[in-house]
Design a protein around this motif. Structure first.
Motif, PDB file in Angstrom:
ATOM      1  N   LEU A   1      43.639  61.183  38.344  1.00 31.11           N
ATOM      2  CA  LEU A   1      42.981  60.495  39.460  1.00 31.11           C
ATOM      3  C   LEU A   1      43.835  59.382  40.044  1.00 31.11           C
ATOM      4  O   LEU A   1      43.901  59.196  41.266  1.00 31.11           O
ATOM      5  N   PHE A   2      44.476  58.611  39.162  1.00 32.45           N
ATOM      6  CA  PHE A   2      45.097  57.362  39.596  1.00 32.45           C
ATOM      7  C   PHE A   2      46.615  57.369  39.514  1.00 32.45           C
ATOM      8  O   PHE A   2      47.254  56.358  39.819  1.00 32.45           O
ATOM      9  N   ASP A   3      47.204  58.499  39.098  1.00 30.16           N
ATOM     10  CA  ASP A   3      48.657  58.660  39.071  1.00 30.16           C
ATOM     11  C   ASP A   3      49.323  57.552  38.255  1.00 30.16           C
ATOM     12  O   ASP A   3      50.279  56.912  38.693  1.00 30.16           O
ATOM     13  N   VAL A   4      48.799  57.335  37.059  1.00 29.40           N
ATOM     14  CA  VAL A   4      49.339  56.354  36.118  1.00 29.40           C
ATOM     15  C   VAL A   4      49.831  57.108  34.889  1.00 29.40           C
ATOM     16  O   VAL A   4      49.154  58.017  34.393  1.00 29.40           O
ATOM     17  N   ASP A   5      51.013  56.750  34.386  1.00 28.55           N
ATOM     18  CA  ASP A   5      51.592  57.432  33.237  1.00 28.55           C
ATOM     19  C   ASP A   5      50.692  57.302  32.011  1.00 28.55           C
ATOM     20  O   ASP A   5      50.007  56.289  31.827  1.00 28.55           O
ATOM     21  N   PHE A   6      50.750  58.307  31.141  1.00 30.15           N
ATOM     22  CA  PHE A   6      49.935  58.270  29.928  1.00 30.15           C
ATOM     23  C   PHE A   6      50.261  57.060  29.058  1.00 30.15           C
ATOM     24  O   PHE A   6      49.375  56.511  28.393  1.00 30.15           O
ATOM     25  N   ASP A   7      51.517  56.644  29.050  1.00 33.50           N
ATOM     26  CA  ASP A   7      51.900  55.471  28.253  1.00 33.50           C
ATOM     27  C   ASP A   7      51.241  54.193  28.770  1.00 33.50           C
ATOM     28  O   ASP A   7      51.188  53.197  28.041  1.00 33.50           O
ATOM     29  N   ASP A   8      50.761  54.232  29.999  1.00 31.38           N
ATOM     30  CA  ASP A   8      50.146  53.051  30.612  1.00 31.38           C
ATOM     31  C   ASP A   8      48.630  53.185  30.723  1.00 31.38           C
ATOM     32  O   ASP A   8      48.000  52.538  31.552  1.00 31.38           O
ATOM     33  N   ILE A   9      48.044  54.053  29.892  1.00 26.70           N
ATOM     34  CA  ILE A   9      46.587  54.199  29.825  1.00 26.70           C
ATOM     35  C   ILE A   9      46.163  53.943  28.386  1.00 26.70           C
ATOM     36  O   ILE A   9      46.479  54.723  27.485  1.00 26.70           O
ATOM     37  N   ALA A  10      45.484  52.831  28.166  1.00 28.18           N
ATOM     38  CA  ALA A  10      45.045  52.446  26.828  1.00 28.18           C
ATOM     39  C   ALA A  10      43.567  52.767  26.650  1.00 28.18           C
ATOM     40  O   ALA A  10      42.822  52.875  27.626  1.00 28.18           O
ATOM     41  N   VAL A  11      43.146  52.913  25.396  1.00 27.94           N
ATOM     42  CA  VAL A  11      41.733  53.090  25.053  1.00 27.94           C
ATOM     43  C   VAL A  11      41.331  51.978  24.101  1.00 27.94           C
ATOM     44  O   VAL A  11      42.036  51.709  23.114  1.00 27.94           O
ATOM     45  N   VAL A  12      40.227  51.324  24.379  1.00 23.21           N
ATOM     46  CA  VAL A  12      39.708  50.266  23.520  1.00 23.21           C
ATOM     47  C   VAL A  12      38.221  50.510  23.280  1.00 23.21           C
ATOM     48  O   VAL A  12      37.509  50.958  24.184  1.00 23.21           O
ATOM     49  N   VAL A  13      37.766  50.256  22.069  1.00 25.14           N
ATOM     50  CA  VAL A  13      36.362  50.468  21.714  1.00 25.14           C
ATOM     51  C   VAL A  13      35.557  49.224  22.071  1.00 25.14           C
ATOM     52  O   VAL A  13      35.897  48.107  21.661  1.00 25.14           O
ATOM     53  N   HIS A  14      34.499  49.440  22.843  1.00 24.42           N
ATOM     54  CA  HIS A  14      33.632  48.351  23.304  1.00 24.42           C
ATOM     55  C   HIS A  14      32.189  48.810  23.104  1.00 24.42           C
ATOM     56  O   HIS A  14      31.607  49.466  23.966  1.00 24.42           O
ATOM     57  N   PRO A  15      31.602  48.520  21.938  1.00 26.80           N
ATOM     58  CA  PRO A  15      30.318  49.136  21.592  1.00 26.80           C
ATOM     59  C   PRO A  15      29.152  48.745  22.486  1.00 26.80           C
ATOM     60  O   PRO A  15      28.164  49.483  22.567  1.00 26.80           O
ATOM     61  N   GLN A  16      29.229  47.629  23.171  1.00 31.72           N
ATOM     62  CA  GLN A  16      28.109  47.217  24.025  1.00 31.72           C
ATOM     63  C   GLN A  16      28.016  48.034  25.306  1.00 31.72           C
ATOM     64  O   GLN A  16      26.980  48.035  25.973  1.00 31.72           O
ATOM     65  N   SER A  17      29.083  48.711  25.681  1.00 28.27           N
ATOM     66  CA  SER A  17      29.117  49.553  26.889  1.00 28.27           C
ATOM     67  C   SER A  17      28.697  48.779  28.138  1.00 28.27           C
ATOM     68  O   SER A  17      28.005  49.300  29.015  1.00 28.27           O
ATOM     69  N   ILE A  18      29.134  47.546  28.223  1.00 23.35           N
ATOM     70  CA  ILE A  18      28.873  46.703  29.396  1.00 23.35           C
ATOM     71  C   ILE A  18      30.092  46.681  30.314  1.00 23.35           C
ATOM     72  O   ILE A  18      29.979  46.796  31.528  1.00 23.35           O
ATOM     73  N   VAL A  19      31.280  46.525  29.719  1.00 23.81           N
ATOM     74  CA  VAL A  19      32.533  46.628  30.476  1.00 23.81           C
ATOM     75  C   VAL A  19      32.916  48.100  30.493  1.00 23.81           C
ATOM     76  O   VAL A  19      33.166  48.705  29.448  1.00 23.81           O
ATOM     77  N   HIS A  20      32.958  48.686  31.668  1.00 24.44           N
ATOM     78  CA  HIS A  20      33.104  50.138  31.764  1.00 24.44           C
ATOM     79  C   HIS A  20      34.547  50.603  31.860  1.00 24.44           C
ATOM     80  O   HIS A  20      34.805  51.786  31.662  1.00 24.44           O
ATOM     81  N   SER A  21      35.452  49.733  32.154  1.00 20.67           N
ATOM     82  CA  SER A  21      36.899  49.919  32.044  1.00 20.67           C
ATOM     83  C   SER A  21      37.560  48.777  32.796  1.00 20.67           C
ATOM     84  O   SER A  21      36.887  47.987  33.483  1.00 20.67           O
ATOM     85  N   MET A  22      38.889  48.678  32.652  1.00 20.71           N
ATOM     86  CA  MET A  22      39.628  47.540  33.197  1.00 20.71           C
ATOM     87  C   MET A  22      40.960  47.987  33.780  1.00 20.71           C
ATOM     88  O   MET A  22      41.476  49.042  33.414  1.00 20.71           O
ATOM     89  N   VAL A  23      41.495  47.158  34.656  1.00 16.80           N
ATOM     90  CA  VAL A  23      42.846  47.350  35.174  1.00 16.80           C
ATOM     91  C   VAL A  23      43.627  46.072  34.917  1.00 16.80           C
ATOM     92  O   VAL A  23      43.202  44.979  35.299  1.00 16.80           O
ATOM     93  N   GLU A  24      44.746  46.237  34.242  1.00 19.41           N
ATOM     94  CA  GLU A  24      45.642  45.118  33.962  1.00 19.41           C
ATOM     95  C   GLU A  24      46.762  45.138  34.993  1.00 19.41           C
ATOM     96  O   GLU A  24      47.415  46.175  35.204  1.00 19.41           O
ATOM     97  N   PHE A  25      46.975  44.003  35.646  1.00 17.93           N
ATOM     98  CA  PHE A  25      47.989  43.915  36.697  1.00 17.93           C
ATOM     99  C   PHE A  25      49.251  43.225  36.181  1.00 17.93           C
ATOM    100  O   PHE A  25      49.246  42.584  35.121  1.00 17.93           O
ATOM    101  N   VAL A  26      50.338  43.361  36.936  1.00 18.77           N
ATOM    102  CA  VAL A  26      51.647  42.926  36.467  1.00 18.77           C
ATOM    103  C   VAL A  26      51.739  41.419  36.259  1.00 18.77           C
ATOM    104  O   VAL A  26      52.586  40.939  35.508  1.00 18.77           O
ATOM    105  N   ASP A  27      50.867  40.639  36.914  1.00 17.97           N
ATOM    106  CA  ASP A  27      50.927  39.186  36.764  1.00 17.97           C
ATOM    107  C   ASP A  27      50.132  38.681  35.573  1.00 17.97           C
ATOM    108  O   ASP A  27      50.049  37.479  35.338  1.00 17.97           O
TER     109      ASP A  27
END
Length: 360
Positions: free
Chosen positions: A202-228
């Protein structure tokens, strides 16, 4: 007024979409409904929403998409059978609100080649969150994507503690109410592996730049980390009606799609690393996603066979991902990716998976 064709109207995504539409009749009109075989339920839905056009099965759904004029096709079909309707929606020039992740994962570059820029709007909560967060910067400013996972019903268990898991336990998801296949995939983390591949496509981002983190509350649905160093996230209650509403109305938001978070009540959000030893499905998904071609289709088809066998009592919980691994390891991708080679790879994967399952 947006005209909506709803595929998978009797399932979890479809019924929640109709709930959103029922409260926003001034914004949406349902012009087509498709489901697998529940004709009585579809007839009830058609009567309630004044829908003239209905279809049953993937082939009829694809014809419905081509023949009925619509602005948005919401594909809520489960499984790779949704690929035909996905391609039909793209070829017909409809905006595709995509909840059927398997069609993108299996179709891969065929789907990406058929899609105009911005034509696919993700409906998975994680990818909707990423799409929303990406509006904060340019593609060149993205450092990495962080896909959150609830951890499913077995969060914190070691691999040794998963050997005697039952189907009923696997279906007891602590947060989301979903269908049997998706809920089981959440328990094995196969679903998260599929979502990593989906995020790449979908977003044309390399697999090395896609992380998975466990968040049991399921409130934060995903994040984008920027270069700054900034991280932009999307947070909301675990309610699929929000990404569904946004998928149908993108880029506009629907007022009161879901109740917002209650900031007057104390709460804590926690984040944990994924235990790859206990849940190797994500690492395997990175492997098949990087290989591309028909490998993701084989991963998905083998999983569908393994999940069916698990619920039939013919395979252990840990055997699901083991079976997928063995099928993937035995696969040789064809030289060219076409609908025909995809179909043959899926047929091969299902046969091979059945043989592997019988031997485990």
């Amino acid at each position: 007024m947006r005209r909506i064709i709803l595929l998978g109207s009797t399932g979890s995504i479809g019924t929640q979409a109709l709930d959103v539409i029922s409260r926003n009749r001034d914004r949406f009109e349902v012009v087509g409904l498709a489901a697998g075989s529940n004709r009585n339920k579809v007839a009830e839905q058609a009567a309630q929403f004044g829908v003239e056009h209905t279809a049953f099965g993937a082939a009829e759904a694809a014809r419905l998409v081509r023949d009925v004029d619509a602005d948005v096709v919401l594909n809520g079909i489960t499984g790779s059978v949704g690929l035909g309707p996905t391609l039909a929606a793209l070829e017909a020039g409809r905006t595709l609100a995509l909840a059927n992740k398997e069609s993108l994962i299996v179709g891969g570059e065929l789907v990406r080649a058929a899609a105009a820029p911005g034509q696919i709007v993700p409906v998975d909560s994680e990818h909707s969150a990423i799409a929303q967060s990406l509006r904060s910067g340019t593609h060149q400013e993205v450092q990495r994507l962080v896909v959150t996972a609830s951890g499913g019903p077995f969060r914190g268990r070691s691999r040794a503690e998963l050997g005697d898991v039952t189907p009923a336990q696997a279906l007891a998801h602590p947060t989301w109410a979903m269908g049997r296949v998706v809920t089981t995939n959440s328990a094995t983390m196969v679903n998260k592996g599929l979502e990593v591949i989906e995020a790449h496509l979908l977003f044309d981002v390399d697999f090395d730049d896609i992380a998975v983190v466990v968040h049991p509350q399921s409130i934060v649905h995903s994040m984008v980390e920027f270069v700054d160093g900034a991280t932009i996230l999307q947070a909301s209650p675990p309610d699929m009606r929000l990404p569904i509403a946004l998928g149908m109305s993108w880029p506009d938001r629907i007022p009161d799609a879901v109740p917002p978070l209650d900031w007057s009540t104390a709460s804590s959000w926690t984040f944990e690393p994924l235990d790859d030893a206990a849940f190797p499905a994500v690492s395997l998904a990175r492997q098949v996603g990087t290989a591309g071609a028909t490998y993701p289709a084989v991963y998905n088809a083998a999983n569908e066979q393994a999940v069916e066998a698990f619920h039939a009592g013919r395979l252990s919980f840990l055997g699901i991902v083991e079976a997928i691994q063995r099928v993937v390891d035995a696969h040789d991708a064809p030289g060219e990716l076409t609908l025909e080679t995809l179909a043959e790879a899926e047929r091969w994967a299902r046969r091979r998976a059945d043989d592997v399952i019988a031997a485990l």
